[in-house]
Design a protein around this motif. Sequence first.
Motif, PDB file in Angstrom:
ATOM      1  N   MET A 190       0.816  -1.209   0.000  1.00 22.36           N
ATOM      2  CA  MET A 190       0.000   0.000   0.000  1.00 22.36           C
ATOM      3  C   MET A 190       0.858   1.270   0.000  1.00 22.36           C
ATOM      4  SD  MET A 190      -3.014  -1.207  -0.177  1.00 22.36           S
ATOM      5  CE  MET A 190      -3.947   0.317   0.067  1.00 22.36           C
ATOM      6  N   GLU A 191       0.492   2.195  -0.888  1.00 21.08           N
ATOM      7  CA  GLU A 191       1.110   3.519  -0.914  1.00 21.08           C
ATOM      8  C   GLU A 191       0.071   4.515  -1.419  1.00 21.08           C
ATOM      9  OE1 GLU A 191       5.463   4.996  -2.046  1.00 21.08           O
ATOM     10  OE2 GLU A 191       4.283   4.536  -3.847  1.00 21.08           O
ATOM     11  N   ASN A 192      -0.166   5.548  -0.643  1.00 17.41           N
ATOM     12  CA  ASN A 192      -1.156   6.579  -0.995  1.00 17.41           C
ATOM     13  C   ASN A 192      -2.526   5.977  -1.293  1.00 17.41           C
ATOM     14  OD1 ASN A 192       0.863   8.581  -0.781  1.00 17.41           O
ATOM     15  ND2 ASN A 192       1.485   8.243  -2.918  1.00 17.41           N
ATOM     16  N   GLY A 193      -2.896   4.984  -0.481  1.00 15.93           N
ATOM     17  CA  GLY A 193      -4.223   4.394  -0.611  1.00 15.93           C
ATOM     18  C   GLY A 193      -4.384   3.401  -1.736  1.00 15.93           C
ATOM     19  N   GLN A 194      -3.290   3.061  -2.441  1.00 16.13           N
ATOM     20  CA  GLN A 194      -3.358   2.114  -3.557  1.00 16.13           C
ATOM     21  C   GLN A 194      -2.431   0.931  -3.308  1.00 16.13           C
ATOM     22  OE1 GLN A 194      -2.287   4.652  -6.943  1.00 16.13           O
ATOM     23  NE2 GLN A 194      -4.432   4.658  -7.581  1.00 16.13           N
ATOM     24  N   ALA A 195      -2.846  -0.265  -3.767  1.00 10.17           N
ATOM     25  CA  ALA A 195      -1.998  -1.455  -3.713  1.00 10.17           C
ATOM     26  C   ALA A 195      -1.108  -1.466  -4.946  1.00 10.17           C
ATOM     27  CB  ALA A 195      -2.856  -2.715  -3.651  1.00 10.17           C
ATOM     28  N   LYS A 196       0.210  -1.494  -4.722  1.00  6.55           N
ATOM     29  CA  LYS A 196       1.164  -1.403  -5.828  1.00  6.55           C
ATOM     30  C   LYS A 196       2.150  -2.565  -5.802  1.00  6.55           C
ATOM     31  CE  LYS A 196       1.236   3.704  -5.746  1.00  6.55           C
ATOM     32  NZ  LYS A 196       2.125   4.889  -5.645  1.00  6.55           N
ATOM     33  N   ASN A 197       2.640  -2.927  -6.989  1.00  9.10           N
ATOM     34  CA  ASN A 197       3.763  -3.840  -7.076  1.00  9.10           C
ATOM     35  C   ASN A 197       5.041  -3.099  -6.715  1.00  9.10           C
ATOM     36  OD1 ASN A 197       2.202  -6.024  -7.890  1.00  9.10           O
ATOM     37  ND2 ASN A 197       2.470  -5.588 -10.067  1.00  9.10           N
ATOM     38  N   LEU A 198       6.119  -3.846  -6.448  1.00  9.00           N
ATOM     39  CA  LEU A 198       7.378  -3.221  -6.063  1.00  9.00           C
ATOM     40  C   LEU A 198       7.858  -2.209  -7.099  1.00  9.00           C
ATOM     41  CD1 LEU A 198       9.513  -6.136  -4.532  1.00  9.00           C
ATOM     42  CD2 LEU A 198       8.442  -4.224  -3.335  1.00  9.00           C
ATOM     43  N   SER A 199       7.693  -2.524  -8.374  1.00  7.20           N
ATOM     44  CA  SER A 199       8.177  -1.640  -9.432  1.00  7.20           C
ATOM     45  C   SER A 199       7.435  -0.298  -9.452  1.00  7.20           C
ATOM     46  CB  SER A 199       8.045  -2.321 -10.796  1.00  7.20           C
ATOM     47  OG  SER A 199       6.678  -2.611 -11.081  1.00  7.20           O
ATOM     48  N   GLN A 200       6.241  -0.260  -8.852  1.00  3.19           N
ATOM     49  CA  GLN A 200       5.444   0.972  -8.826  1.00  3.19           C
ATOM     50  C   GLN A 200       5.645   1.780  -7.548  1.00  3.19           C
ATOM     51  OE1 GLN A 200       1.740  -1.225  -9.146  1.00  3.19           O
ATOM     52  NE2 GLN A 200       1.455  -0.560 -11.272  1.00  3.19           N
ATOM     53  N   LEU A 201       6.296   1.178  -6.565  1.00  5.34           N
ATOM     54  CA  LEU A 201       6.407   1.775  -5.240  1.00  5.34           C
ATOM     55  C   LEU A 201       7.518   2.823  -5.217  1.00  5.34           C
ATOM     56  CD1 LEU A 201       4.754   0.956  -2.673  1.00  5.34           C
ATOM     57  CD2 LEU A 201       6.773  -0.327  -1.940  1.00  5.34           C
ATOM     58  N   ASN A 202       7.232   3.980  -4.640  1.00  3.52           N
ATOM     59  CA  ASN A 202       8.231   5.050  -4.554  1.00  3.52           C
ATOM     60  C   ASN A 202       9.043   4.986  -3.265  1.00  3.52           C
ATOM     61  OD1 ASN A 202       7.513   6.476  -7.034  1.00  3.52           O
ATOM     62  ND2 ASN A 202       5.598   6.977  -5.986  1.00  3.52           N
ATOM     63  N   ASN A 203       8.423   4.526  -2.184  1.00  6.74           N
ATOM     64  CA  ASN A 203       9.082   4.483  -0.880  1.00  6.74           C
ATOM     65  C   ASN A 203       8.765   3.164  -0.184  1.00  6.74           C
ATOM     66  OD1 ASN A 203      10.174   7.333  -0.672  1.00  6.74           O
ATOM     67  ND2 ASN A 203       7.990   7.786  -0.980  1.00  6.74           N
TER      68      ASN A 203
END
Length: 344
Positions: free
Chosen positions: A72-85
Amino acid sequence: MGSVKDLKILKTPTFETSGEGLFTFSDRYSIFDWGGMPDHIDYKGESIALLGAYFFEKLDDLGFTNHYMGLMENGQAKNLSQLNNPSKVMKVQLLRVIDPKFDDNRYDYSVYSHQKGNFLIPLEIIYRNTLPEGSSVFKRLNESEIIPEDLGFKNPPVPNQKLKKPIIDFSTKLEVTDRYLRPVEAQEIACLNDEELDELKENTLMINKIISQEFSKIGLKNEDGKIEFGFGPERQLIVVDVLGTLDECRFTFNELPVSKEITRMYYRDSAWHCATEDAKKKDRINWKENCIIQPDPLPPKLKNLISQIYCSCTNEITGKEWFKDINPLNEILKEIKGEIYCEK
Protein backbone atom coordinates in the motif's frame (compact mmCIF):
# COMPACT_ATOMS: atom_id res chain seq x y z
CA MET A 1 -3.37 -11.09 14.11
CA GLY A 2 -0.20 -12.02 15.91
CA SER A 3 2.78 -10.89 17.90
CA VAL A 4 4.68 -9.26 15.03
CA LYS A 5 2.05 -8.20 12.50
CA ASP A 6 -1.40 -6.67 12.66
CA LEU A 7 -4.46 -7.29 10.51
CA LYS A 8 -7.17 -4.93 9.36
CA ILE A 9 -10.13 -6.69 7.74
CA LEU A 10 -11.51 -4.86 4.71
CA LYS A 11 -13.85 -7.63 3.56
CA THR A 12 -14.70 -10.66 5.66
CA PRO A 13 -14.20 -14.07 3.98
CA THR A 14 -17.16 -16.42 3.76
CA PHE A 15 -17.61 -20.09 2.99
CA GLU A 16 -17.78 -19.28 -0.74
CA THR A 17 -15.70 -16.12 -1.22
CA SER A 18 -12.30 -14.83 -0.14
CA GLY A 19 -12.05 -11.63 1.84
CA GLU A 20 -9.54 -8.80 1.73
CA GLY A 21 -7.32 -7.35 4.41
CA LEU A 22 -4.20 -5.38 5.25
CA PHE A 23 -1.18 -6.86 6.96
CA THR A 24 0.87 -4.25 8.81
CA PHE A 25 4.31 -5.65 9.50
CA SER A 26 5.52 -4.16 12.76
CA ASP A 27 9.01 -3.59 14.16
CA ARG A 28 8.23 -6.10 16.92
CA TYR A 29 9.89 -9.50 17.02
CA SER A 30 9.11 -12.76 18.77
CA ILE A 31 11.22 -15.78 19.74
CA PHE A 32 10.58 -19.03 21.62
CA ASP A 33 6.78 -18.53 21.36
CA TRP A 34 6.99 -15.64 23.84
CA GLY A 35 5.22 -13.07 21.69
CA GLY A 36 6.45 -9.49 21.51
CA MET A 37 9.90 -9.03 23.04
CA PRO A 38 10.89 -5.82 24.90
CA ASP A 39 12.61 -4.20 21.92
CA HIS A 40 11.46 -3.01 18.52
CA ILE A 41 13.86 -3.44 15.58
CA ASP A 42 13.92 -0.25 13.50
CA TYR A 43 12.72 -0.68 9.88
CA LYS A 44 12.03 -4.38 10.40
CA GLY A 45 8.40 -3.98 9.31
CA GLU A 46 9.26 -2.34 5.99
CA SER A 47 12.09 -4.84 5.39
CA ILE A 48 9.83 -7.86 5.89
CA ALA A 49 7.02 -6.40 3.77
CA LEU A 50 9.33 -5.55 0.86
CA LEU A 51 11.11 -8.88 0.91
CA GLY A 52 7.84 -10.78 1.21
CA ALA A 53 6.42 -8.82 -1.73
CA TYR A 54 9.52 -9.64 -3.77
CA PHE A 55 9.00 -13.38 -3.32
CA PHE A 56 5.24 -13.23 -3.83
CA GLU A 57 5.84 -11.48 -7.15
CA LYS A 58 8.36 -14.22 -8.03
CA LEU A 59 5.65 -16.79 -7.31
CA ASP A 60 3.19 -14.85 -9.47
CA ASP A 61 5.63 -15.02 -12.39
CA LEU A 62 6.00 -18.77 -11.91
CA GLY A 63 2.27 -19.47 -11.69
CA PHE A 64 1.92 -20.16 -7.95
CA THR A 65 -1.47 -19.07 -6.63
CA ASN A 66 -1.04 -16.84 -3.56
CA HIS A 67 -2.92 -14.21 -1.56
CA TYR A 68 -0.65 -11.20 -2.26
CA MET A 69 -2.36 -8.15 -3.77
CA GLY A 70 0.39 -5.51 -3.47
CA LEU A 71 1.97 -3.07 -1.02
CA MET A 72 0.00 0.00 0.00
CA GLU A 73 1.11 3.52 -0.91
CA ASN A 74 -1.16 6.58 -1.00
CA GLY A 75 -4.22 4.39 -0.61
CA GLN A 76 -3.36 2.11 -3.56
CA ALA A 77 -2.00 -1.46 -3.71
CA LYS A 78 1.16 -1.40 -5.83
CA ASN A 79 3.76 -3.84 -7.08
CA LEU A 80 7.38 -3.22 -6.06
CA SER A 81 8.18 -1.64 -9.43
CA GLN A 82 5.44 0.97 -8.83
CA LEU A 83 6.41 1.77 -5.24
CA ASN A 84 8.23 5.05 -4.55
CA ASN A 85 9.08 4.48 -0.88
CA PRO A 86 9.26 1.55 1.55
CA SER A 87 5.88 0.32 2.78
CA LYS A 88 5.07 -1.94 5.71
CA VAL A 89 1.42 -2.51 4.72
CA MET A 90 0.54 -5.41 2.40
CA LYS A 91 -2.89 -6.00 0.90
CA VAL A 92 -3.88 -9.67 0.82
CA GLN A 93 -6.78 -11.96 0.12
CA LEU A 94 -8.19 -13.37 3.35
CA LEU A 95 -9.28 -16.93 4.06
CA ARG A 96 -11.29 -18.16 7.01
CA VAL A 97 -9.29 -19.08 10.11
CA ILE A 98 -11.00 -22.00 11.84
CA ASP A 99 -9.78 -22.56 15.38
CA PRO A 100 -9.76 -26.16 16.59
CA LYS A 101 -11.74 -26.78 19.76
CA PHE A 102 -9.75 -27.16 22.97
CA ASP A 103 -11.31 -29.61 25.38
CA ASP A 104 -10.02 -31.93 28.08
CA ASN A 105 -6.47 -30.62 27.58
CA ARG A 106 -6.35 -31.53 23.89
CA TYR A 107 -7.15 -29.91 20.53
CA ASP A 108 -10.02 -31.30 18.48
CA TYR A 109 -9.64 -30.75 14.71
CA SER A 110 -12.80 -32.61 13.67
CA VAL A 111 -14.32 -29.32 12.42
CA TYR A 112 -11.99 -29.55 9.40
CA SER A 113 -13.62 -32.74 8.18
CA HIS A 114 -16.68 -30.69 7.09
CA GLN A 115 -14.84 -27.91 5.25
CA LYS A 116 -14.69 -27.68 1.48
CA GLY A 117 -12.48 -24.65 0.98
CA ASN A 118 -11.67 -21.00 1.60
CA PHE A 119 -9.78 -21.62 4.86
CA LEU A 120 -6.27 -21.53 6.29
CA ILE A 121 -4.67 -24.97 6.56
CA PRO A 122 -3.80 -25.29 10.28
CA LEU A 123 -0.20 -26.32 9.65
CA GLU A 124 3.22 -24.79 9.23
CA ILE A 125 5.17 -26.68 6.60
CA ILE A 126 8.89 -26.59 7.35
CA TYR A 127 11.65 -27.38 4.90
CA ARG A 128 15.08 -28.30 6.22
CA ASN A 129 18.10 -28.16 3.93
CA THR A 130 20.50 -28.96 6.78
CA LEU A 131 20.35 -30.53 10.24
CA PRO A 132 22.78 -28.51 12.37
CA GLU A 133 23.78 -29.57 15.85
CA GLY A 134 21.02 -28.51 18.23
CA SER A 135 18.23 -28.99 15.67
CA SER A 136 14.90 -29.92 17.26
CA VAL A 137 14.90 -33.00 15.01
CA PHE A 138 17.50 -34.75 17.17
CA LYS A 139 15.62 -34.11 20.41
CA ARG A 140 12.41 -35.44 18.87
CA LEU A 141 14.18 -38.55 17.58
CA ASN A 142 15.77 -39.18 20.98
CA GLU A 143 12.41 -38.85 22.71
CA SER A 144 10.70 -41.10 20.10
CA GLU A 145 8.32 -38.34 19.02
CA ILE A 146 9.29 -39.18 15.44
CA ILE A 147 11.16 -42.00 13.74
CA PRO A 148 13.81 -41.65 10.98
CA GLU A 149 11.33 -42.84 8.35
CA ASP A 150 9.10 -39.82 9.07
CA LEU A 151 11.90 -37.64 7.68
CA GLY A 152 12.87 -39.93 4.83
CA PHE A 153 15.84 -41.60 6.55
CA LYS A 154 16.50 -45.32 6.83
CA ASN A 155 18.87 -44.74 9.76
CA PRO A 156 18.98 -41.95 12.38
CA PRO A 157 20.70 -38.82 10.99
CA VAL A 158 23.70 -37.20 12.69
CA PRO A 159 24.38 -33.47 13.25
CA ASN A 160 25.64 -31.61 10.16
CA GLN A 161 24.99 -34.64 7.98
CA LYS A 162 24.87 -33.69 4.31
CA LEU A 163 21.32 -34.19 3.08
CA LYS A 164 20.71 -35.63 -0.38
CA LYS A 165 17.43 -33.74 -0.54
CA PRO A 166 15.53 -31.35 1.74
CA ILE A 167 13.40 -32.69 4.57
CA ILE A 168 9.76 -31.71 5.01
CA ASP A 169 8.54 -31.28 8.58
CA PHE A 170 5.20 -30.17 10.04
CA SER A 171 4.01 -28.23 13.07
CA THR A 172 0.70 -26.86 14.30
CA LYS A 173 -0.29 -23.32 13.38
CA LEU A 174 -3.27 -22.46 15.61
CA GLU A 175 -2.30 -23.86 19.01
CA VAL A 176 -1.04 -21.80 21.94
CA THR A 177 2.42 -23.37 21.61
CA ASP A 178 3.66 -24.77 18.30
CA ARG A 179 3.72 -28.56 18.33
CA TYR A 180 5.66 -30.69 15.85
CA LEU A 181 3.70 -33.38 14.07
CA ARG A 182 4.46 -36.64 12.35
CA PRO A 183 3.34 -36.54 8.67
CA VAL A 184 0.42 -38.86 9.29
CA GLU A 185 -0.83 -36.67 12.14
CA ALA A 186 -0.44 -33.49 10.05
CA GLN A 187 -2.50 -35.06 7.29
CA GLU A 188 -5.11 -36.23 9.77
CA ILE A 189 -5.70 -32.96 11.65
CA ALA A 190 -5.92 -30.90 8.44
CA CYS A 191 -8.14 -33.55 6.78
CA LEU A 192 -5.95 -33.73 3.66
CA ASN A 193 -6.15 -36.54 1.14
CA ASP A 194 -2.96 -38.12 -0.20
CA GLU A 195 -2.91 -35.95 -3.33
CA GLU A 196 -3.31 -32.75 -1.32
CA LEU A 197 -0.53 -33.72 1.07
CA ASP A 198 1.77 -34.49 -1.86
CA GLU A 199 0.95 -31.15 -3.51
CA LEU A 200 1.65 -29.36 -0.23
CA LYS A 201 5.08 -30.97 0.02
CA GLU A 202 5.93 -30.49 -3.66
CA ASN A 203 5.06 -26.79 -3.57
CA THR A 204 7.10 -26.33 -0.40
CA LEU A 205 10.14 -27.91 -2.05
CA MET A 206 9.78 -25.71 -5.15
CA ILE A 207 9.44 -22.55 -3.05
CA ASN A 208 12.44 -23.61 -0.99
CA LYS A 209 14.45 -23.87 -4.21
CA ILE A 210 13.39 -20.37 -5.31
CA ILE A 211 14.35 -18.84 -1.96
CA SER A 212 17.67 -20.72 -1.88
CA GLN A 213 18.61 -19.56 -5.39
CA GLU A 214 17.83 -15.92 -4.64
CA PHE A 215 19.79 -15.77 -1.39
CA SER A 216 22.75 -17.68 -2.83
CA LYS A 217 23.26 -14.68 -5.14
CA ILE A 218 24.27 -12.59 -2.12
CA GLY A 219 26.31 -15.36 -0.49
CA LEU A 220 23.70 -16.63 1.99
CA LYS A 221 22.75 -20.26 2.61
CA ASN A 222 19.09 -21.11 3.16
CA GLU A 223 19.19 -23.55 6.08
CA ASP A 224 15.47 -23.95 6.73
CA GLY A 225 12.19 -22.07 6.67
CA LYS A 226 8.43 -22.29 6.91
CA ILE A 227 5.63 -21.93 4.39
CA GLU A 228 1.91 -21.60 5.06
CA PHE A 229 -0.95 -22.55 2.77
CA GLY A 230 -4.70 -22.32 2.55
CA PHE A 231 -7.46 -23.60 0.31
CA GLY A 232 -9.35 -21.24 -1.98
CA PRO A 233 -13.12 -21.42 -2.55
CA GLU A 234 -12.70 -24.33 -4.97
CA ARG A 235 -10.17 -26.02 -2.64
CA GLN A 236 -7.24 -24.91 -4.78
CA LEU A 237 -3.96 -24.56 -2.88
CA ILE A 238 -2.93 -20.97 -2.06
CA VAL A 239 0.35 -19.71 -0.56
CA VAL A 240 -0.47 -17.37 2.35
CA ASP A 241 1.08 -15.36 5.17
CA VAL A 242 4.58 -14.27 4.03
CA LEU A 243 7.67 -16.14 2.85
CA GLY A 244 11.37 -15.78 2.13
CA THR A 245 12.06 -13.29 4.92
CA LEU A 246 14.51 -13.26 7.81
CA ASP A 247 11.63 -14.14 10.15
CA GLU A 248 10.33 -17.12 8.17
CA CYS A 249 13.72 -18.57 7.19
CA ARG A 250 17.07 -19.28 8.79
CA PHE A 251 19.99 -18.09 6.67
CA THR A 252 23.71 -18.27 7.34
CA PHE A 253 26.79 -16.51 5.97
CA ASN A 254 29.90 -18.63 6.53
CA GLU A 255 27.98 -20.40 9.35
CA LEU A 256 27.02 -17.08 10.99
CA PRO A 257 23.24 -16.62 11.43
CA VAL A 258 21.58 -13.96 9.26
CA SER A 259 18.03 -14.02 10.60
CA LYS A 260 16.17 -13.71 13.87
CA GLU A 261 18.27 -16.72 14.90
CA ILE A 262 20.73 -14.03 16.05
CA THR A 263 18.30 -13.04 18.80
CA ARG A 264 17.66 -16.69 19.68
CA MET A 265 21.40 -17.21 20.09
CA TYR A 266 21.72 -14.15 22.30
CA TYR A 267 18.91 -15.26 24.64
CA ARG A 268 19.31 -19.06 24.46
CA ASP A 269 21.52 -19.37 27.59
CA SER A 270 19.75 -16.63 29.52
CA ALA A 271 17.92 -17.16 32.80
CA TRP A 272 14.73 -16.02 31.04
CA HIS A 273 14.93 -18.76 28.38
CA CYS A 274 15.64 -21.41 31.02
CA ALA A 275 12.56 -20.21 32.89
CA THR A 276 10.39 -20.49 29.77
CA GLU A 277 11.55 -24.06 29.20
CA ASP A 278 10.73 -25.00 32.80
CA ALA A 279 7.31 -23.36 32.54
CA LYS A 280 6.48 -25.23 29.31
CA LYS A 281 7.32 -28.57 30.92
CA LYS A 282 4.87 -27.84 33.75
CA ASP A 283 1.99 -26.46 31.65
CA ARG A 284 2.16 -26.35 27.85
CA ILE A 285 -0.96 -24.18 27.60
CA ASN A 286 -0.53 -21.56 30.36
CA TRP A 287 3.25 -21.60 30.55
CA LYS A 288 3.77 -17.90 29.82
CA GLU A 289 1.60 -16.77 32.73
CA ASN A 290 3.61 -19.08 34.99
CA CYS A 291 7.04 -17.98 33.76
CA ILE A 292 8.81 -16.29 36.69
CA ILE A 293 11.28 -14.20 34.65
CA GLN A 294 10.76 -11.55 31.96
CA PRO A 295 13.27 -11.06 29.09
CA ASP A 296 15.75 -8.20 29.30
CA PRO A 297 16.15 -5.76 26.38
CA LEU A 298 18.84 -6.30 23.77
CA PRO A 299 22.08 -4.32 24.05
CA PRO A 300 21.63 -1.12 21.97
CA LYS A 301 24.53 -1.88 19.63
CA LEU A 302 23.29 -5.40 18.87
CA LYS A 303 19.76 -4.10 18.26
CA ASN A 304 21.07 -1.52 15.78
CA LEU A 305 23.17 -4.09 13.93
CA ILE A 306 20.17 -6.43 13.65
CA SER A 307 18.18 -3.57 12.13
CA GLN A 308 20.94 -3.02 9.59
CA ILE A 309 20.91 -6.73 8.66
CA TYR A 310 17.19 -6.59 7.85
CA CYS A 311 17.67 -3.46 5.75
CA SER A 312 20.79 -4.69 3.95
CA CYS A 313 19.27 -8.06 3.03
CA THR A 314 16.21 -6.35 1.56
CA ASN A 315 18.35 -3.92 -0.43
CA GLU A 316 20.59 -6.66 -1.81
CA ILE A 317 17.91 -9.25 -2.64
CA THR A 318 15.56 -6.79 -4.35
CA GLY A 319 18.40 -4.94 -6.08
CA LYS A 320 17.09 -1.55 -4.96
CA GLU A 321 18.36 0.80 -2.24
CA TRP A 322 15.16 1.13 -0.21
CA PHE A 323 17.17 1.96 2.91
CA LYS A 324 19.90 4.58 2.55
CA ASP A 325 23.38 4.64 4.06
CA ILE A 326 23.36 0.92 4.93
CA ASN A 327 26.67 -0.95 4.79
CA PRO A 328 27.04 -4.12 2.69
CA LEU A 329 25.79 -7.21 4.49
CA ASN A 330 29.20 -8.84 4.82
CA GLU A 331 30.57 -5.76 6.60
CA ILE A 332 27.66 -5.70 9.07
CA LEU A 333 28.15 -9.39 9.83
CA LYS A 334 31.82 -8.90 10.62
CA GLU A 335 30.84 -6.37 13.25
CA ILE A 336 27.96 -8.40 14.71
CA LYS A 337 29.90 -11.64 15.19
CA GLY A 338 31.36 -10.67 18.54
CA GLU A 339 28.14 -9.10 19.78
CA ILE A 340 26.16 -12.36 19.66
CA TYR A 341 28.37 -14.00 22.26
CA CYS A 342 28.57 -11.10 24.72
CA GLU A 343 27.67 -11.86 28.31
CA LYS A 344 23.94 -12.23 28.88
